[in-house]
Design a protein around this motif. Structure first.
Motif, PDB file in Angstrom:
ATOM      1  N   PHE A  46     -75.021 121.344  36.891  1.00 43.42           N
ATOM      2  CA  PHE A  46     -73.661 121.302  36.358  1.00 43.42           C
ATOM      3  C   PHE A  46     -73.562 122.275  35.198  1.00 43.42           C
ATOM      4  N   ASP A  47     -72.740 123.307  35.355  1.00 37.65           N
ATOM      5  CA  ASP A  47     -72.561 124.344  34.338  1.00 37.65           C
ATOM      6  C   ASP A  47     -71.577 123.839  33.287  1.00 37.65           C
ATOM      7  N   LEU A  48     -72.012 123.786  32.020  1.00 32.36           N
ATOM      8  CA  LEU A  48     -71.180 123.242  30.957  1.00 32.36           C
ATOM      9  C   LEU A  48     -70.039 124.177  30.568  1.00 32.36           C
ATOM     10  N   THR A  49     -70.159 125.459  30.858  1.00 30.73           N
ATOM     11  CA  THR A  49     -69.110 126.413  30.506  1.00 30.73           C
ATOM     12  C   THR A  49     -67.991 126.419  31.542  1.00 30.73           C
ATOM     13  N   SER A  50     -68.359 126.607  32.784  1.00 28.01           N
ATOM     14  CA  SER A  50     -67.351 126.650  33.849  1.00 28.01           C
ATOM     15  C   SER A  50     -67.015 125.267  34.390  1.00 28.01           C
ATOM     16  N   GLU A  51     -67.865 124.273  34.081  1.00 26.93           N
ATOM     17  CA  GLU A  51     -67.730 122.911  34.600  1.00 26.93           C
ATOM     18  C   GLU A  51     -67.652 122.910  36.117  1.00 26.93           C
ATOM     19  N   ARG A  52     -68.612 123.632  36.706  1.00 20.70           N
ATOM     20  CA  ARG A  52     -68.754 123.659  38.158  1.00 20.70           C
ATOM     21  C   ARG A  52     -70.150 123.188  38.523  1.00 20.70           C
ATOM     22  N   SER A  53     -70.258 122.491  39.636  1.00 18.39           N
ATOM     23  CA  SER A  53     -71.550 121.970  40.085  1.00 18.39           C
ATOM     24  C   SER A  53     -72.029 122.741  41.305  1.00 18.39           C
ATOM     25  N   THR A  54     -73.336 122.871  41.425  1.00 23.31           N
ATOM     26  CA  THR A  54     -73.951 123.512  42.584  1.00 23.31           C
ATOM     27  C   THR A  54     -75.179 122.712  42.981  1.00 23.31           C
ATOM     28  N   LEU A  55     -75.646 122.968  44.195  1.00 21.05           N
ATOM     29  CA  LEU A  55     -76.850 122.325  44.702  1.00 21.05           C
ATOM     30  C   LEU A  55     -77.920 123.384  44.915  1.00 21.05           C
ATOM     31  N   ILE A  56     -79.127 123.079  44.471  1.00 22.03           N
ATOM     32  CA  ILE A  56     -80.255 123.989  44.602  1.00 22.03           C
ATOM     33  C   ILE A  56     -81.345 123.280  45.394  1.00 22.03           C
TER      34      ILE A  56
END
Length: 355
Positions: free
Chosen positions: A228-238
């Motif tokens: 979860f990116d705190l700047t863009s507030e977007r989540s991704t899966l790795i």
């Protein structure tokens, strides 16, 4: 007759001035790099040092200068917190059980000298505290339901320009829309806010695995890592290399696991492999295997697991014993014995940061 003689009148005064200058240099440029427990001993050197170390300005400088891992708060499901020091002479806290807090607590996470704890009574409030100076703050109750074992990550990055500890607490909680949402508490705003992002999918985040690395919060899931990116507030899966412990090493996310005497450390080198073309040879993780050649592992059949990785330290559970491994020096030493089953290891920095 006296022409060849050299004056000796002011040698004592000059030496005294040199001594005073050196003392000032040590005070101004060295003390702030020491851990809190060592600084407590330094207060007995002289009254001047005692007053200097007790000032808020010095506490601010020390929290910005000292970032070394000092030890771990250790707690199982039903026990009180305890502290395991990497160096008992240098690092320590006056009350490892945190009895200065208004109720019994479970330690959830930490960041650069601050602990996030959760009360065991009432609505199970969150507390942010520094166990060295025994300061604490009770956070407001969140509107969202974080569950009985919340997936929390505390983010505190000391800044020379900010004399007040500015931190965030992030919680990934299960959404009614079949996924995870993210609740964010900001100390600057003094309130909770639920992000509009939802990480969809049927996956189960492991609550105690959260880690912050360079503006991104990560949690371990079954076969993936949720980011979860705190700047863009977007989540991704790795894609997860293993189900081992997540941690921060050299500014990058790492995962560590152990099998037998082989320690595997995987570093996230490319988090964007899921966006690359098919059959690409680029790998998300770069892997390093280390054989732990030490008598403590020889012939051991007890179950082993990695409880922590961060900086240069890896903590391994070997039966009821905790072992630390230094990745730079390859030193292996015993931290504790007769540890409770499945303890939660919370890393701690011996800082004077004020809440």
């Amino acid at each position: 007759m006296d022409r060849g003689k050299k004056p000796t009148t002011f040698f004592a005064n000059r030496n005294n001035k040199i001594y005073m200058d050196l003392k000032d240099i040590i005070r101004e440029n060295t003390l702030r790099y020491l851990p809190a427990k060592s600084l407590r001993r330094c207060t007995s050197v002289c009254r001047e040092w005692k007053l200097y170390i007790s000032t808020p300005f010095f506490a601010h400088n020390q929290s910005n200068s000292f970032h070394d891992l000092s030890g771990f708060f250790c707690q199982s499901h039903s026990s009180q917190p305890s502290f395991i020091s990497l160096d008992p002479i240098a690092y320590g806290v006056p009350d490892p059980s945190l009895k200065f807090l208004p109720e019994p607590v479970d330690i959830r996470c930490s960041s650069n000298g601050l602990l996030c704890c959760q009360g065991r009574t009432g609505y199970k409030a969150y507390y942010i505290c520094n166990p060295v100076i025994q300061q604490w703050k009770k956070l407001p109750k969140p509107d969202a339901n974080h569950g009985c074992d919340p997936a929390l990550v505390l983010v505190f990055e000391p800044s020379l320009l900010n004399f007040v500890a500015d931190y965030k607490l992030i919680c990934a909680f299960q959404s009614d829309l079949d996924g995870y949402e993210f609740d964010i508490y900001s100390s600057a705003e003094g309130s909770w806010r639920t992000s509009g992002e939802i990480c969809f999918g049927n996956r189960q985040i492991v609550p105690s695995t959260g880690v912050h690395v360079d503006g991104i919060v990560y949690w371990q899931s079954r076969s993936t890592v949720v980011a979860f990116d705190l700047t863009s507030e977007r989540s991704t899966l790795i894609y997860s290399y293993s189900s081992g412990s997540l941690g921060k090493v050299n500014g990058k996310l790492c995962s560590a696991s152990i099998q037998g005497s082989k320690l595997t450390i995987a570093e996230l080198s490319n988090p964007y492999t899921n966006t690359m073309q098919m059959h690409s040879k680029t790998r998300a993780w770069s892997v390093k295997n280390v054989t732990l050649n030490d008598s403590v592992f020889a012939g051991q059949t007890d179950q082993k697991s990695v409880l922590f990785i961060g900086g240069k330290i890896v903590v391994i559970r070997l039966g009821s014993t905790l072992i630390s491994y230094d990745t730079r020096t390859n030193d292996i030493k015993q931290l504790a014995t007769e540890v409770d089953y499945d303890p939660r290891m919370i890393p701690y920095v011996n800082s004077l940061v004020e809440v």
